[in-house]
Design a protein around this motif. Structure first.
Motif, PDB file in Angstrom:
ATOM      1  N   LEU A 159       0.777  -1.105   0.096  1.00 38.35           N
ATOM      2  CA  LEU A 159       0.001  -0.008  -0.019  1.00 38.35           C
ATOM      3  C   LEU A 159       1.028   1.350  -0.010  1.00 38.35           C
ATOM      4  O   LEU A 159       0.855   2.349  -0.579  1.00 38.35           O
ATOM      5  N   GLN A 160       2.022   1.067   0.676  1.00 38.83           N
ATOM      6  CA  GLN A 160       3.046   2.358   0.659  1.00 38.83           C
ATOM      7  C   GLN A 160       3.379   2.637  -0.800  1.00 38.83           C
ATOM      8  O   GLN A 160       3.357   3.859  -1.140  1.00 38.83           O
ATOM      9  N   LEU A 161       3.865   1.748  -1.470  1.00 40.61           N
ATOM     10  CA  LEU A 161       4.048   1.885  -2.781  1.00 40.61           C
ATOM     11  C   LEU A 161       3.187   2.530  -3.762  1.00 40.61           C
ATOM     12  O   LEU A 161       3.149   3.428  -4.620  1.00 40.61           O
ATOM     13  N   ARG A 162       1.725   1.902  -3.447  1.00 39.69           N
ATOM     14  CA  ARG A 162       0.702   2.237  -4.294  1.00 39.69           C
ATOM     15  C   ARG A 162       0.235   3.732  -3.999  1.00 39.69           C
ATOM     16  O   ARG A 162       0.020   4.510  -4.956  1.00 39.69           O
ATOM     17  N   ARG A 163       0.516   4.037  -2.667  1.00 41.60           N
ATOM     18  CA  ARG A 163       0.359   5.670  -2.276  1.00 41.60           C
ATOM     19  C   ARG A 163       1.197   6.351  -2.896  1.00 41.60           C
ATOM     20  O   ARG A 163       0.660   7.593  -3.584  1.00 41.60           O
ATOM     21  N   GLN A 164       2.319   6.223  -2.957  1.00 43.46           N
ATOM     22  CA  GLN A 164       3.443   6.978  -3.707  1.00 43.46           C
ATOM     23  C   GLN A 164       2.999   7.113  -5.118  1.00 43.46           C
ATOM     24  O   GLN A 164       3.189   8.276  -5.588  1.00 43.46           O
ATOM     25  N   PRO A 178      -4.932   4.766  -4.744  1.00 43.74           N
ATOM     26  CA  PRO A 178      -3.853   3.606  -4.540  1.00 43.74           C
ATOM     27  C   PRO A 178      -4.652   2.158  -4.881  1.00 43.74           C
ATOM     28  O   PRO A 178      -4.112   1.216  -5.537  1.00 43.74           O
ATOM     29  N   ASP A 179      -5.771   2.149  -4.691  1.00 46.02           N
ATOM     30  CA  ASP A 179      -6.746   0.972  -4.908  1.00 46.02           C
ATOM     31  C   ASP A 179      -6.943   0.721  -6.585  1.00 46.02           C
ATOM     32  O   ASP A 179      -7.608  -0.477  -6.908  1.00 46.02           O
ATOM     33  N   GLU A 180      -6.625   1.521  -7.238  1.00 47.84           N
ATOM     34  CA  GLU A 180      -6.734   1.387  -8.734  1.00 47.84           C
ATOM     35  C   GLU A 180      -5.507   0.798  -9.455  1.00 47.84           C
ATOM     36  O   GLU A 180      -5.215   0.717 -10.516  1.00 47.84           O
ATOM     37  N   THR A 351       1.020 -14.841  -9.804  1.00 47.12           N
ATOM     38  CA  THR A 351       2.101 -14.364  -8.911  1.00 47.12           C
ATOM     39  C   THR A 351       1.578 -14.469  -7.479  1.00 47.12           C
ATOM     40  O   THR A 351       2.865 -14.654  -6.509  1.00 47.12           O
ATOM     41  N   LEU A 352       0.622 -14.365  -7.074  1.00 49.82           N
ATOM     42  CA  LEU A 352       0.155 -14.407  -5.772  1.00 49.82           C
ATOM     43  C   LEU A 352       0.666 -13.167  -5.005  1.00 49.82           C
ATOM     44  O   LEU A 352      -0.332 -12.488  -4.543  1.00 49.82           O
ATOM     45  N   ALA A 353       1.859 -12.811  -4.849  1.00 46.76           N
ATOM     46  CA  ALA A 353       2.394 -11.527  -4.290  1.00 46.76           C
ATOM     47  C   ALA A 353       3.672 -11.202  -4.650  1.00 46.76           C
ATOM     48  O   ALA A 353       4.660 -12.110  -5.123  1.00 46.76           O
ATOM     49  N   CYS A 354       3.976 -10.045  -4.784  1.00 50.15           N
ATOM     50  CA  CYS A 354       5.273  -9.342  -5.358  1.00 50.15           C
ATOM     51  C   CYS A 354       6.024  -9.215  -4.082  1.00 50.15           C
ATOM     52  O   CYS A 354       5.818  -9.364  -3.095  1.00 50.15           O
ATOM     53  N   PRO A 355       7.414  -9.393  -4.037  1.00 47.25           N
ATOM     54  CA  PRO A 355       8.371  -9.224  -2.691  1.00 47.25           C
ATOM     55  C   PRO A 355       8.051  -7.885  -1.975  1.00 47.25           C
ATOM     56  O   PRO A 355       8.206  -7.114  -2.839  1.00 47.25           O
ATOM     57  N   THR A 356       7.792  -7.955  -0.890  1.00 45.73           N
ATOM     58  CA  THR A 356       7.549  -6.829  -0.166  1.00 45.73           C
ATOM     59  C   THR A 356       8.630  -5.910   0.141  1.00 45.73           C
ATOM     60  O   THR A 356       8.576  -4.673  -0.211  1.00 45.73           O
ATOM     61  N   PRO A 357       9.937  -6.230   0.430  1.00 47.12           N
ATOM     62  CA  PRO A 357      11.313  -5.456   0.672  1.00 47.12           C
ATOM     63  C   PRO A 357      11.361  -4.568  -0.400  1.00 47.12           C
ATOM     64  O   PRO A 357      11.777  -3.444  -0.067  1.00 47.12           O
ATOM     65  N   THR A 358      11.486  -4.884  -1.639  1.00 43.45           N
ATOM     66  CA  THR A 358      11.879  -4.125  -2.685  1.00 43.45           C
ATOM     67  C   THR A 358      10.701  -2.857  -3.035  1.00 43.45           C
ATOM     68  O   THR A 358      10.970  -1.772  -3.183  1.00 43.45           O
ATOM     69  N   GLU A 359       9.494  -3.579  -2.853  1.00 47.40           N
ATOM     70  CA  GLU A 359       8.571  -2.492  -2.978  1.00 47.40           C
ATOM     71  C   GLU A 359       8.677  -1.465  -2.040  1.00 47.40           C
ATOM     72  O   GLU A 359       8.373  -0.245  -2.333  1.00 47.40           O
ATOM     73  N   MET A 360       8.733  -1.845  -0.556  1.00 45.18           N
ATOM     74  CA  MET A 360       8.934  -0.808   0.327  1.00 45.18           C
ATOM     75  C   MET A 360       9.863   0.023   0.270  1.00 45.18           C
ATOM     76  O   MET A 360       9.945   1.252   0.620  1.00 45.18           O
ATOM     77  N   ALA A 361      11.258  -0.445  -0.363  1.00 46.46           N
ATOM     78  CA  ALA A 361      12.570   0.493  -0.220  1.00 46.46           C
ATOM     79  C   ALA A 361      12.161   1.629  -1.414  1.00 46.46           C
ATOM     80  O   ALA A 361      12.591   2.559  -1.261  1.00 46.46           O
ATOM     81  N   ALA A 363       9.102   2.622  -2.191  1.00 45.68           N
ATOM     82  CA  ALA A 363       8.315   3.480  -1.804  1.00 45.68           C
ATOM     83  C   ALA A 363       8.961   4.645  -0.859  1.00 45.68           C
ATOM     84  O   ALA A 363       8.628   5.796  -0.959  1.00 45.68           O
ATOM     85  N   GLU A 364       9.865   4.115   0.077  1.00 42.12           N
ATOM     86  CA  GLU A 364      10.638   4.877   0.872  1.00 42.12           C
ATOM     87  C   GLU A 364      11.469   6.161   0.145  1.00 42.12           C
ATOM     88  O   GLU A 364      11.435   7.311   0.456  1.00 42.12           O
ATOM     89  N   LEU A 365      12.013   5.615  -1.035  1.00 40.67           N
ATOM     90  CA  LEU A 365      13.000   6.462  -1.606  1.00 40.67           C
ATOM     91  C   LEU A 365      12.105   7.594  -2.525  1.00 40.67           C
ATOM     92  O   LEU A 365      12.268   8.815  -2.625  1.00 40.67           O
ATOM     93  N   LEU A 366      10.754   7.164  -3.113  1.00 40.45           N
ATOM     94  CA  LEU A 366       9.716   8.170  -3.416  1.00 40.45           C
ATOM     95  C   LEU A 366       9.527   9.037  -2.532  1.00 40.45           C
ATOM     96  O   LEU A 366       9.326  10.303  -2.801  1.00 40.45           O
ATOM     97  N   ASP A 367       9.337   8.605  -1.305  1.00 39.23           N
ATOM     98  CA  ASP A 367       8.771   9.405  -0.168  1.00 39.23           C
ATOM     99  C   ASP A 367       9.729  10.559   0.386  1.00 39.23           C
ATOM    100  O   ASP A 367       9.366  11.688   0.774  1.00 39.23           O
ATOM    101  N   GLU A 368      11.084  10.062   0.254  1.00 38.79           N
ATOM    102  CA  GLU A 368      12.100  11.020   0.614  1.00 38.79           C
ATOM    103  C   GLU A 368      12.264  12.213  -0.317  1.00 38.79           C
ATOM    104  O   GLU A 368      12.793  13.260   0.218  1.00 38.79           O
TER     105      GLU A 368
END
Ligand SMILES: Cc1ncc(COP(=O)(O)O)c(C=O)c1O
Length: 484
Positions: A159-164, A178-180, A351-361, A363-368
């Motif tokens: 969600l953090q990445l989708r928000r960014q 984000p939900d789109e 796929t079921l799910a993508c790796p969370t750590p890379t998506e979060m990283a 997202a953090e960079l975009l947020d910064e």
């Protein structure tokens, strides 16, 4: 802000503006640039700033000084590539089955990494990417508790990445919640999810011609047929030809890149994007828009996505961080429009799910906020590289060679003199340790036999200059000799 810093910004801005005018043809080869004094008065900037701007243009190969006469737009040996088509009409749909030879050529190119001069695959040098910073954020994400990595991510992705991404979408002219959005393993996964959700085997897909070679592999994988639409190197898909094709063939989806198309670098004007979206909406056809190069305009602007004109969810917008941040992170996304439910179901199956750590990283960079600063630097670097590679090609290739004039991205499309084989050039070049992409892999019908694509993702250097000179020599040898 210190004066030195302000000047640094100004001279680049002036050089960018003039470079843009040259790229658009508003300033023609051989034309004199305004005198330094006049420019300084008109812009209200110092003479030193204008001199620095002109020197930067010189460095980029766009202008040249002439003794006692001022600066002139540089004449280029390589003219713009003409519309690369023999007909205005798209040929009939063809089932995509990649010829074994073409598949080998792609394989050779994809593997041509270590030690070779990297003019084949489209990726930028790691030194141009903020990888140290991104990797540090990833390490921090990994250190902070067992959360990320210990659980499956939300089916739609972090969600953090989708928000960014939803925040960034404003710059693409698109209002997204984000939900789109659905996150994916790079743009490739997003494109496959889009195709799987929109089509059934046997369906017809309209493609730009030439187009990104992996699209052909995807179509083959999904059992689809292709109809190739003539594409202008400056403005993209020929919409009259597309309209004609939509009338004649049961096209299910259009797959294209309106912003800085690979391999031509074309940028579709906004009015045409609007017309394209209206055209597909009227006929109930899906538009799969690949926008991976959208952030890489040479003039620093961020063009709108065609999706910004979408009123009924006809457009599936695809993006990724592979061209601007970190291809190895495999962070991509899809805004599926009215195919949202189908895409989410496919993702759960595939796929079921993508790796969370890379998506979060990411997202953090975009947020910064460091991403935009990085993009400004990257755009300048690739604009400069494109200009310098282009100049080197113009110097080294045989007469009759034409080179595209991309407005963004970092690939050049080179049309060799008629009858010169791009495939033979690739083979000879490989023997000498140089990787390039041959033209026929960019077409479902193996057209563009006399073309090659050159990636300019690495800073120009004496090694690259020598490689381009070698390519020019080989092309000269391969070119059919004219009767004396
Ligand atoms: C037009 C286009 N789309 C998609 C991709 C692949 O993107 P990703 O690495 O995010 O899967 C490329 C890579 O060359 C590309 O040129």
């Amino acid at each position: 802000m210190g004066r030195a810093k302000e000047d640094a910004f100004l001279y680049e801005k002036i050089a960018d503006e003039l470079g843009e005018m040259i790229a658009r043809g508003a300033l023609r080869p051989g034309e004199r640039l305004p005198s330094v004094r006049r420019m300084s008065e008109e812009r209200g900037v110092s003479v030193a700033t204008v001199v620095a701007a002109y020197q930067l243009l010189e460095h980029r190969g766009a202008a040249e000084p002439r003794p006692k006469s001022g600066h002139f737009v540089r004449a280029r040996a390589g003219a713009d590539t003409p519309v690369p088509t023999t007909a205005r009409r798209a040929p009939a749909p063809t089932r995509v089955s990649i010829h074994a030879d073409a598949d080998d050529l792609i394989q050779v190119m994809l593997q041509a990494r270590r030690g070779q001069v990297p003019l084949g695959c489209a990726y930028v040098a790691t030194e141009l990417l903020p990888l140290r910073k991104l990797n540090a954020i990833l390490a921090q994400v990994a250190r902070e508790g067992g959360g990320p990595g210990g659980e499956y991510a939300d089916l739609r992705g972090s969600l953090q990445l989708r928000r960014q991404l939803a925040r960034r979408a404003v710059r693409w002219g698109v209002a997204l919640e984000p939900d789109e959005l659905v996150t994916t393993l790079g743009a490739t996964d997003a494109l496959n999810l889009a195709l799987a959700s929109v089509t059934r085997p046997g369906d017809v897909i309209a493609l730009e011609s030439p187009t990104y070679f992996a699209f052909m592999r995807m179509l083959e994988h999904h059992g689809l047929r292709a109809i190739e639409i003539p594409t202008d190197p400056q403005t993209g898909l020929d919409l009259d030809a597309l309209d004609d094709a939509l009338r004649r063939a049961p096209v299910r989806a259009v797959l294209c890149s309106p912003n800085f198309q690979n391999p031509l670098g074309a940028r579709m004007p906004d009015e045409q994007k609007e017309r394209l979206v209206k055209m597909v909406a009227r006929r109930g056809v899906a538009l799969i828009e690949d926008d991976v190069y959208g952030d890489l305009a040479h003039d620093g602007s961020r063009p709108r996505a065609a999706k910004s004109f979408d009123r009924d969810g006809s457009v599936l917008l695809v993006g990724s961080m592979s061209k601007t941040l970190a291809p190895g992170y495999r962070v991509g996304w899809l805004a599926p429009g009215r195919w949202d439910e189908a895409v989410v179901r496919k993702k759960s199956a595939m796929t079921l799910a993508c790796p969370t750590p890379t998506e979060m990283a990411v997202a953090e960079l975009l947020d910064e906020g460091g991403y935009d600063r990085h993009l400004r630097r990257l755009r300048r670097a690739i604009a400069d590289q494109c200009a310098r590679y282009r100049e080197a090609i113009a110097r080294s290739f045989p007469e009759g060679t034409r080179v595209s004039r991309p407005q963004g991205g970092f690939v050049l499309w080179v049309e060799l003199p008629q009858g010169t084989s791009g495939i033979a050039l690739q083979a000879e070049a490989l023997e000498r340790g140089i990787a390039i992409a041959p033209g026929p892999i960019f077409s479902a019908r193996q057209r563009f036999q006399s073309c090659i694509r050159i990636s300019t993702g690495f800073p120009f250097s004496p090694r690259i200059e020598r490689a381009i000179a070698t390519l020019g020599k080989i092309a000269e040898e391969l070119a059919p000799k004219r009767a004396a």
